[in-house]
Design an enzyme around this catalytic site. Structure first.
Site, PDB file in Angstrom:
ATOM      1  N   GLU A  49       0.952  -1.134  -0.052  1.00 33.92           N
ATOM      2  CA  GLU A  49       0.067  -0.136   0.146  1.00 33.92           C
ATOM      3  C   GLU A  49       0.864   1.259   0.119  1.00 33.92           C
ATOM      4  O   GLU A  49       0.541   2.238  -0.635  1.00 33.92           O
ATOM      5  CB  GLU A  49      -0.934   0.128   1.128  1.00 33.92           C
ATOM      6  CG  GLU A  49      -1.929  -1.241   1.190  1.00 33.92           C
ATOM      7  CD  GLU A  49      -3.123  -0.947   0.167  1.00 33.92           C
ATOM      8  OE1 GLU A  49      -2.776   0.173  -0.552  1.00 33.92           O
ATOM      9  OE2 GLU A  49      -3.807  -1.881  -0.018  1.00 33.92           O
ATOM     10  N   ASP A  92      -4.400  -9.745  -8.504  1.00 33.60           N
ATOM     11  CA  ASP A  92      -4.696  -8.924  -9.628  1.00 33.60           C
ATOM     12  C   ASP A  92      -3.620  -7.791 -10.303  1.00 33.60           C
ATOM     13  O   ASP A  92      -3.134  -8.227 -11.548  1.00 33.60           O
ATOM     14  CB  ASP A  92      -5.923  -7.793  -9.239  1.00 33.60           C
ATOM     15  CG  ASP A  92      -5.546  -7.371  -7.866  1.00 33.60           C
ATOM     16  OD1 ASP A  92      -4.704  -7.622  -7.407  1.00 33.60           O
ATOM     17  OD2 ASP A  92      -6.440  -6.488  -7.327  1.00 33.60           O
ATOM     18  N   GLU A 126     -18.580  -6.249  -2.288  1.00 38.78           N
ATOM     19  CA  GLU A 126     -17.149  -6.619  -2.551  1.00 38.78           C
ATOM     20  C   GLU A 126     -16.933  -7.954  -2.986  1.00 38.78           C
ATOM     21  O   GLU A 126     -15.673  -8.233  -3.533  1.00 38.78           O
ATOM     22  CB  GLU A 126     -16.687  -6.537  -1.013  1.00 38.78           C
ATOM     23  CG  GLU A 126     -15.092  -6.576  -0.960  1.00 38.78           C
ATOM     24  CD  GLU A 126     -14.545  -5.303  -1.423  1.00 38.78           C
ATOM     25  OE1 GLU A 126     -13.171  -5.176  -0.951  1.00 38.78           O
ATOM     26  OE2 GLU A 126     -15.023  -4.430  -1.830  1.00 38.78           O
ATOM     27  N   THR A 186      -1.237   1.098 -10.879  1.00 38.35           N
ATOM     28  CA  THR A 186      -2.624   0.518 -10.300  1.00 38.35           C
ATOM     29  C   THR A 186      -3.232   1.470  -9.440  1.00 38.35           C
ATOM     30  O   THR A 186      -4.453   1.026  -9.286  1.00 38.35           O
ATOM     31  CB  THR A 186      -2.255  -0.853  -9.595  1.00 38.35           C
ATOM     32  OG1 THR A 186      -3.392  -1.658  -9.275  1.00 38.35           O
ATOM     33  CG2 THR A 186      -1.388  -0.605  -8.061  1.00 38.35           C
ATOM     34  N   GLU A 188     -12.342   0.328  -9.726  1.00 35.87           N
ATOM     35  CA  GLU A 188     -11.905  -0.524 -10.782  1.00 35.87           C
ATOM     36  C   GLU A 188     -13.023  -0.616 -11.909  1.00 35.87           C
ATOM     37  O   GLU A 188     -12.721  -0.658 -13.233  1.00 35.87           O
ATOM     38  CB  GLU A 188     -11.643  -1.968 -10.171  1.00 35.87           C
ATOM     39  CG  GLU A 188     -10.559  -1.936  -9.480  1.00 35.87           C
ATOM     40  CD  GLU A 188     -10.451  -1.589  -8.176  1.00 35.87           C
ATOM     41  OE1 GLU A 188      -9.266  -1.287  -7.426  1.00 35.87           O
ATOM     42  OE2 GLU A 188     -11.657  -1.165  -7.577  1.00 35.87           O
TER      43      GLU A 188
END
EC number: 3.2.1.-
Length: 870
Positions: A148, A295, A389, A493, A407
């Site tokens: 993160e 991902d 989710e 991302t 996304e």
């Protein structure tokens, strides 16, 4: 036409004597007109004025969100939009791994820097850079997520530096800027580097910004596992940092981690697992998909090729992509499979993070599956307002939380740029409208705790500002309306902007696996992200022909039509077995139920002796949470004496409390550590008692194993999300960690925060509290018979070549599923007819579950909380 149909329908209802059939016909026509109008609206082109209005609306929404953060939260990491204050690490109740995104470095400000430039808010950008340089410190004694911190903070500093440098070179603004953000990025890079000090080269998932890993004061470094995305999503930021600073060490470490993941792929399937041991490179979780936990590993292989010009990354991506399309992609679904046995699906639900994948497919040039999956996702948002989710393959809610993830908007943007289809502008418009209608609060925008109830969560993650508004604004903007040329940049991302010109900036990188960059004769921006000139021609018709097949996938907006007859052809003539015995061998058992009159327009095949099974099902329209059997924690010791009953959720593993006639009784005690994610320090106290354990930091199954090893007689898990309660949040069933949980034999239940507080308060006040764990319907002093949910199923066997409307004598079979048993019987038509009046709807509860535990998803959650566990 719509208004005319409304008046016609209202008039018909007032007219005396109008027959019911005419009334229904007019209503049907009205519904059809509405559907046609919605379809027309979705597919019609959007005028420049409309796009301008929506773009201005997006700017106003951004101002509301960013302004609220700056007013109520800065310099805190995030805004708490319901409390109208900042979230500061250590000052608010601990949320487990979710809080590892917070490092006391004004996260939201840093993450939003280049968004301010894209939205042409250059004055605000100038001010934000000055605040970051003046106020932000990176040497804080705090343990943070390496993943993160890399994508949000390091990426944010790099994106901000690239924009500041561009504006300075233009000579219009930022003349005071002296690469301060780049210097901060280099400092942060060096603070993250200690995480790579492992024997494999895979990074630790966490690092202390001040003390690193090995220092006794670091409070981290004991972790042994990390998610694939966590280790494989470093190359863009670290390589950009190396090429902008001239220090090759960052790119070398990131390449090494990618090399290890590539070498550890399953050679038979070319897939990777979800969680890997950072010391020996062994796979800990072997499920493979394109969502949470994996991902951005795939995303960064493709984008590393674009940014760095290294063909090795493209070769690796192509091999992985072929495997994905072979095993994981089942259009429009993207399922998780076992990496060693990829023909086996390992779960019946999908997580919202896979919504990025259609955008990645656009970059690869594979438009058809991108359109198919995106349309499926759009239909799910129509049904639930937002992407839950996690949602099942039947598009029901598996986990109802929605964190304002970007996304889906990201993929919508890519598809519009690739196709020019105005349909995707309408999709973007629906995102804007739903955010305003269902997420906007006085102090910003709040995450949705459950899409079924619409309740809010006191949370506005930094990626909402960094990504959501960026993609939405770009979707409705023309090139001439933007302050920069987007074709010159690639998105990380986290949607931070890195210049593709970095591919021409060389640094000396030592690597044994990745080949040196290969020079290309093509234009520098051929692989930009995405370029409407070089990737795909604008062809709205192409997208529509693919999309139309999935228009009513979830049933939303579908015209009223009878359920179709589903046929399953069984090779009874090959087995030589009697029909009933053959069905028995397949685990199907039958008993008489209501008779159905079936029409059949399907032509028969002329194969003597072949039978065809016809299945007709009527499923009661019950909401999913009713399918979860509520459990209870009943306080039975004085002074409660059974009067205090707390609603609890069950588990799909461990002891089945529904089969325990009198439940499980025990004295409660708090586990130490309270999260139970390691050896239990108070094992002597826990032994033989029912342990209380806080959700967070690791999986439910891991907690249960530690407590079972300590000798606990049962476990009550308590939600760590402050304020959650069973009245506002539907119950779910806890699930395991993806591996076998047969070794766990403890009774396990889950309490939301508010109910858990009642239990812990009772323990603090009375010290010796006895409880009873059991299904709620069997609580002491309560006698209530089960209220069934129903499913009627009829199977009819007919000999091929016979009349379509008639079954052959003796070949009518009926199926009823009941609790814990399935009965089988073969009957003739006369026997069935005599019983049909007395046997009404039967119960079908086997094989159907309600929302289950989200621990598996949180454990893999790569954005914003990779590796986050309950």
């Amino acid at each position: 036409m719509l208004e005319h149909m409304r008046r016609l329908d209202a008039k018909s209802l007032r007219k005396p004597g109008l027959c019911f059939g005419t009334d229904m016909l007019l209503k049907t026509l009205l519904i059809a007109s509405l559907l046609g109008w919605v379809n027309c609206l979705e597919n019609q082109s959007m005028t420049p004025e409309e796009k301008t209005n929506i773009r201005n609306q997006i700017l106003e929404m951004f101002d509301h969100a960013y302004g609220s953060y700056m007013k109520y939260a800065y310099p805190a990491d995030e805004l708490m939009p319901l409390s109208c204050k900042g979230r500061v690490r250590g000052e608010e109740p601990n949320r487990g791994d979710i809080d590892d995104s917070l490092g006391k470095f004004s996260l939201t400000l840093i993450d939003t820097l280049d968004t301010l430039v894209v939205l042409n808010k250059l004055d605000e950008f100038d001010d934000a850079v000055k605040k970051a340089v003046r106020d932000v410190r990176l040497d804080n004694d705090v343990v943070v997520s390496v993943f993160e911190t890399n994508i949000r903070v390091l990426g944010g500093l790099l994106g901000g530096h690239v924009m500041a440098d561009l504006l300075r070179q233009r000579g219009e603004r930022m003349q005071w800027y002296r690469d301060e953000l780049l210097h901060m990025a280099v400092e942060l890079g060096h603070r993250l580097i200690p995480a790579f000090n492992t024997s494999s080269g895979l990074p630790y998932p966490k690092v202390n910004l001040r003390y690193g890993i090995l220092n006794p004061l670091s409070r981290t470094g004991t972790e042994s596992d990390t998610c694939t995305a966590c280790a494989g999503t470093m190359i863009l930021e670290f390589a950009a940092l190396s090429r902008l600073s001239g220090e090759s060490v960052f790119e070398e470490h990131a390449r090494k981690a990618l090399d290890v993941l590539w070498e550890r792929r399953q050679r038979g399937s070319d897939l990777v697992g979800t969680v890997i041991n950072i010391h020996n490179g062994e796979w800990v979780r072997k499920d493979s998909g394109v969502g949470a936990g994996i991902d951005s590993y795939y995303e960064y292989l493709m984008k590393a090729y674009i940014l760095l010009g290294d063909d090795t990354f493209l070769q690796r991506f192509n091999i992985h992509y072929s495997a994905i399309m072979k095993y994981i992609s089942q259009p429009p679904l993207l399922l998780n499979v076992h990496m060693h046995n990829p023909t086996v699906s390992v779960r019946s639900w999908m997580d919202s993070l896979l919504a990025f994948f259609p955008g990645l497919q656009v970059l690869t040039g594979d438009l058809k599956p991108a359109i198919e999956t995106h349309e499926m996702l759009y239909q799910v948002t129509k049904q639930h307002k937002f992407l839950p989710e996690a949602f099942t393959t039947e598009f029901r809610v598996h986990w109802g939380q929605h964190l304002l993830r970007p996304e889906f908007a990201e993929s919508t943007y890519y598809l519009y740029k690739a196709t020019g289809d105005p349909y995707y502008l309408r999709v973007g418009q629906s995102i804007v409208e739903k955010l305003n209608a269902f997420a906007r609060v006085p102090c910003g925008f709040a995450a949705v705790q459950d899409v079924r109830t619409g309740t809010h969560e006191d949370r506005m993650d930094s990626f909402f500002l960094a990504e959501m508004f960026k993609y939405l604004y770009l979707l409705f903007s023309e090139k001439s309306q933007l302050p920069i040329n987007m074709d010159d940049y690639i998105f990380t991302t986290e949607a931070h902007l890195l210049p593709v010109s970095l591919s021409t900036t060389q640094v000396t990188v030592q690597t044994n696996v990745t080949e040196a960059p290969v020079a290309h004769d093509e234009d520098l921006f051929t692989h930009s992200c995405p370029s409407t000139e070089t990737l795909f021609p604008n062809n709205p018709t192409f997208a529509k022909t693919i999309r139309d097949g999935y228009k009513y996938l979830t049933g939303v907006g579908r015209a009223f039509t009878p359920l179709p007859i589903r046929e399953i052809e069984l090779p009874l003539h090959d087995s030589g077995m009697e029909p009933v015995e053959f069905l028995k061998s397949m685990g199907i058992s039958l008993t008489p139920l209501n008779d159905f009159t079936l029409g059949d327009s399907i032509g028969s095949k002329q194969h003597k002796g072949v039978f065809r099974v016809k299945l007709v099902a009527e499923v009661s329209q019950t909401i999913e949470e009713e399918l979860v059997v509520p459990h209870a924690v009943q306080l039975i010791s004085p002074p409660f004496l059974g009067r205090a009953v707390l609603t609890a959720g069950p588990a799909k593993f461990g002891m089945d409390l529904t089969k325990q006639e009198h439940g499980v009784k025990g004295t409660i005690v708090k586990a130490s550590p309270y999260t139970a994610c390691g050896p239990i320090e108070n094992a002597a106290e826990v032994k033989g008692r029912i342990a209380l354990a806080l959700r967070g930091d690791c999986m439910f199954a891991a907690k249960a194993r530690w407590l079972q090893q300590a000798g606990a007689g049962g476990v009550i898990f308590i939600d760590h999300r402050e304020g959650s309660n069973s009245e506002e949040t539907p119950l779910f069933q806890m699930v395991g960690d993806g591996d076998s949980t047969e070794d766990i034999t403890l009774p396990l239940v889950f309490l939301f925060s508010r109910e858990g507080a009642v239990l812990t308060s009772a323990l603090e006040e009375h010290h010796n509290v006895d409880v009873l764990l059991l299904p709620k319907e069997r609580q002491l002093g309560h006698d209530k018979s089960e209220k069934p949910v129903s499913m009627n199923i009829k199977l009819r066997l007919r000999e091929e070549g016979g009349s379509e409307g008639r079954a052959a004598p003796g070949t009518t079979l009926e199926l009823v599923l009941e609790d814990d048993e399935v009965l089988l019987k073969e009957t003739d038509e006369e026997e069935l007819g005599g019983k049909q009046q007395s046997q009404r709807q039967q119960v079908c509860s086997q094989g159907r579950t309600g929302p289950r535990s989200t621990d598996s998803l949180q454990a893999l959650n790569s954005k914003p909380e990779p590796g986050t566990n309950p």
